[in-house]
Design a protein around this motif. Sequence first.
Motif, PDB file in Angstrom:
ATOM      1  N   SER A 186     103.350  -6.227  48.978  1.00 27.59           N
ATOM      2  CA  SER A 186     104.100  -5.485  47.968  1.00 27.59           C
ATOM      3  C   SER A 186     103.736  -4.015  48.127  1.00 27.59           C
ATOM      4  CB  SER A 186     103.757  -5.952  46.550  1.00 27.59           C
ATOM      5  OG  SER A 186     104.220  -7.257  46.299  1.00 27.59           O
ATOM      6  N   LEU A 241     102.503  -0.684  46.433  1.00 27.42           N
ATOM      7  CA  LEU A 241     101.830  -0.155  45.253  1.00 27.42           C
ATOM      8  C   LEU A 241     102.487   1.152  44.807  1.00 27.42           C
ATOM      9  CD1 LEU A 241      98.213  -0.827  46.529  1.00 27.42           C
ATOM     10  CD2 LEU A 241      99.320  -2.017  44.616  1.00 27.42           C
ATOM     11  N   MET A 249     100.180  -3.210  49.749  1.00 31.93           N
ATOM     12  CA  MET A 249      99.204  -4.212  49.321  1.00 31.93           C
ATOM     13  C   MET A 249      99.445  -5.487  50.108  1.00 31.93           C
ATOM     14  SD  MET A 249      98.480  -5.784  45.503  1.00 31.93           S
ATOM     15  CE  MET A 249      99.915  -6.880  45.440  1.00 31.93           C
ATOM     16  N   SER A 303      94.579  -2.926  51.111  1.00 31.86           N
ATOM     17  CA  SER A 303      95.652  -1.931  51.035  1.00 31.86           C
ATOM     18  C   SER A 303      95.740  -1.176  52.354  1.00 31.86           C
ATOM     19  CB  SER A 303      95.378  -0.944  49.892  1.00 31.86           C
ATOM     20  OG  SER A 303      95.312  -1.605  48.656  1.00 31.86           O
ATOM     21  N   TYR A 318     101.594 -12.726  44.031  1.00 31.75           N
ATOM     22  CA  TYR A 318     101.104 -11.362  43.826  1.00 31.75           C
ATOM     23  C   TYR A 318     102.299 -10.490  43.460  1.00 31.75           C
ATOM     24  CZ  TYR A 318     103.015 -11.527  48.466  1.00 31.75           C
ATOM     25  OH  TYR A 318     103.863 -11.769  49.514  1.00 31.75           O
ATOM     26  N   ALA A 326     103.222  -5.998  42.555  1.00 32.55           N
ATOM     27  CA  ALA A 326     102.796  -4.625  42.265  1.00 32.55           C
ATOM     28  C   ALA A 326     103.777  -4.021  41.272  1.00 32.55           C
ATOM     29  CB  ALA A 326     102.749  -3.795  43.545  1.00 32.55           C
ATOM     30  N   ALA A 361      98.896  -3.996  39.459  1.00 36.02           N
ATOM     31  CA  ALA A 361      99.194  -5.085  40.385  1.00 36.02           C
ATOM     32  C   ALA A 361      98.474  -6.326  39.881  1.00 36.02           C
ATOM     33  CB  ALA A 361      98.771  -4.752  41.809  1.00 36.02           C
ATOM     34  N   ASN A 408      95.757   0.812  41.574  1.00 34.28           N
ATOM     35  CA  ASN A 408      96.267   0.572  42.926  1.00 34.28           C
ATOM     36  C   ASN A 408      95.262  -0.139  43.830  1.00 34.28           C
ATOM     37  OD1 ASN A 408      99.005   1.716  42.917  1.00 34.28           O
ATOM     38  ND2 ASN A 408      97.970   3.652  42.479  1.00 34.28           N
TER      39      ASN A 408
END
Length: 270
Positions: free
Chosen positions: A45, A47, A53, A72, A98, A100, A106, A133
């Motif tokens: 995803s 951030l 991420m 990240s 998951y 964000a 997140a 983040n």
Amino acid sequence: GEAVISNHFLVSGILRGVVFVDVAPLAGTFEQTITPYNISWPGNSILSNGYIMVAGSTYHNSAATDTGIITSFNGVSFLNTTKFTINGVDQYQMRWTYAAGPGGKALFLLDPLNDIGGNNGDNRMFISFTTNNGMNWVQPMIEFYNPQVLLGEYAVPYYGLDAIYDAAGNYYVAFNTQNTLAEFSSSRLWVSKNGGIPVLVAQHTGLNGIPEAASTLVNPQAGICTIDHPSLSLSSDGSILYIAYSVAYENDLLNGFNKCHIYLSTSLTS
């Protein structure tokens, strides 16, 4: 923006996660960066700071025991790597999702299917959050759902998971359940907003019922029930939540397995 894909493969015999980033929007020319971690089945995803991420499963130290992991990627290197362990819980063959959101938010949610610490000895789900983040995550993970009676029937988490944030920072988690006997006819799909009481999306009969949903599969499929594979999205103004999902039906087969129809359900977000 550029497309981003995460995957895993062996590098000199060692499992590694890898991130592919398109060189330009719609270019179709991907540059790969291999993570220094043995991440399996990674997904990604974006951030709010623009970093990628990457979330998946890894080993706990050197033991072949599943452990959640998030790192990240800033386009050059991998930062803020976190492993997620749940004390006293067997995470082998767990499932995860998951998402964000805005303002550094997140989430990472784990469904350890071999957990026996929940009600009636069944598996729970656990969640962790970041608000910066991914620099810091809530540890240990928080219990998100413990098997319980929902709308008159006991509901145990199964494999289907998805999550999403809206622009206001609310989060939504979709998950499917079965009863204690894991009967296909007990499959139900739910959405929880901000960890609140799950709202029913679909089941076999009754409220939001899908009569064609298979009660038994011709050939059992590992990790799949008849109402499964939830996928969440939002309307452009954030007022409508969409959830697409698969429904296996009994009256048609393909290569010895039940075929599926794709359903779409909607709900106002407020």
